[in-house]
Design a protein around this motif. Sequence first.
Motif: not given
Length: 638
Positions: A410, A429, A444
């Motif tokens: 991420r 991500g 997310d």
Amino acid sequence: MIIKMPSLSFRVLTIFSIFFFAANTDASSLPERLLRSTAELRKHTSISEFRLLNRRQLLDCPDPNPYLEVNVTSNPRLSDDEYVTVNITGVLLPSENDWVAMISPSHSDVKTCLQNAIMYEQTGDFSSLPLLCHYPVKAQYVSNDPGYLKCGKKECKAHVAGKCVLKTCSATLLFHVVNIRTDIEFVMFGGGFGTPCILRRSDPVSFANPNHPLYAHVASVDSTATSMRLTWVSGNQSPQQVQYGDAQTANSSVSTFSQADMCTSPAMESPAVDFGWHDPGFIHSALLTGLHPSTSYSYKYGSDLVGWSDEMKLTTPPASGTDALKFLAYGDMGKAPLDSSIEHYIQPGSVSVIKAMEEQVSSGGVDSIFHIGDISYATGFMAEWDFFLHLISPLASQLSYLTAIGNHERDYVDSGSVYPTPDSGGECGVAYETYFPMPTAAKDEPWYSIEQGPVHFTVISTEHNWTLNSQQYEWMNKDMAAVNRTTTPWLIFTGHRPMYTSAPGNPIFPSVDDWFVDAVEPLLLQNKVDLVLFGHVHNYERTCGVYNGSCKGMPTKDANGVDTYDHSNYTAPVHAVIGMAGFKLDDFTQNDNSWSLARISKFGYIRVNATKSELHVEFVNADSRKVDDSFRITKAGT
């Protein structure tokens, strides 16, 4: 309690600038020969000359050798999983600096990279423009053939009066190749990784079926265990199908991502949008419904158009509230080459850990698997996702494979991650969430909870905002407060970065973020979390029942000498760091932490046997297959 944190812009500036200073001071040389041992693979974990190829200038080779050839011996078309023989012939002067790279796609321009040069010049970087438009998937020194430097294999190229007056040398290398859908070629370089120049290229080699459905992995979608999500990769975007059980079918939804979806920075193009990019194909995902908990089903996936997978078998986990659960857990796995190649990032313990777990699963008694962050370590070198998925597929295609996001999936500057280091290589991500769709609320927002047997799992993202009153903080508190401790008496909290470790890192990149501990640890005590599982630090460590840096509850020995924590009289959570599944192991630099009860720096995984009255946790050494640490958490009257 109010947590005061420096502004995100301040933390970005401080950590990001320090990162580039530190990264540029750590370049180690590679050994002449790469062996397949775990010990040797450890040497290729950090930044190496091979990993810095994209920052090299390509030189002109001074010797135009007319005899030199690079040829591939394989089937007319490559299979999905194959060892390819690369023959190098016509070498006049063998050198320890000769090497062969596997390039994909095969039309990648390894001579010039004008567009990349322009991008780098726009950033003010004129010092060293990229060598390759596309980074090699893997490479080997030709001296991996033990007879090469002494010209053990000779061929006569010219005769005079019946006598050989010109002999050349040859070598043979073996490359492990999996179906990455695009054509590949093998390019021979001289000059080593530091001063490379192109000597010769092979003809392109294609896969027999670049659209073939591959790399299946399954995941639970809720706590009923009546549905499972199957995800796989194909080169074709048309919807495909899963055939399973008693003539049941499920059609796939299809997704993918492009370079435009990746993150980058004004200081430097990220690998994911630049030299590390490789087309991911199409990721198919299908929801299998009408299942029963703790039941095995045969299945296959694909279509008549692209072909079908072999028939496989999956087993659903136990439903929430049932009496028992057996699961495996670990973090920081990644992958390692199954040949003598060097790759951009190698996790030396990954293969041995996978093999040990395969034996565990084949013997029965495993219901599910949890991988808590730092999944593939592709970090923007996108072809490495395929190699990772190939590695885990024998396990992940059989059992629910649930994951948590880590920094190497991420983190990237100005991407919304808590930590602004470029650890994801620009993936930010996107690749992770596409390959591993978890039962999360939205994109997310990679936090979720799920129940299996007598256990409630709260899975968080340490890379997203966890501060007081943030969305994730409120979710954590609400989720854990709502657990029915009668049906699921055990509460396990898991994420990537730890709260306690005796391998604290360094002041620039500490292993523990005190802000995270200050914000989130009170929730663990408040909600009576039993066990906390973290990764990020690459070893195994177990604590007492700990809170605020102090032991609140110590275990006692049972009749077998096993440490036993009595949570009938709850005091504080037990923490375990389990980031020992692949990445180069971390040493323990602190030995005086009173809360640390077990410290082991070996590759392995944990297996947990949960009943309604006990959690029995064992650390399994992947090399010896022995249990190196064991502990129990018990509750009376449940």
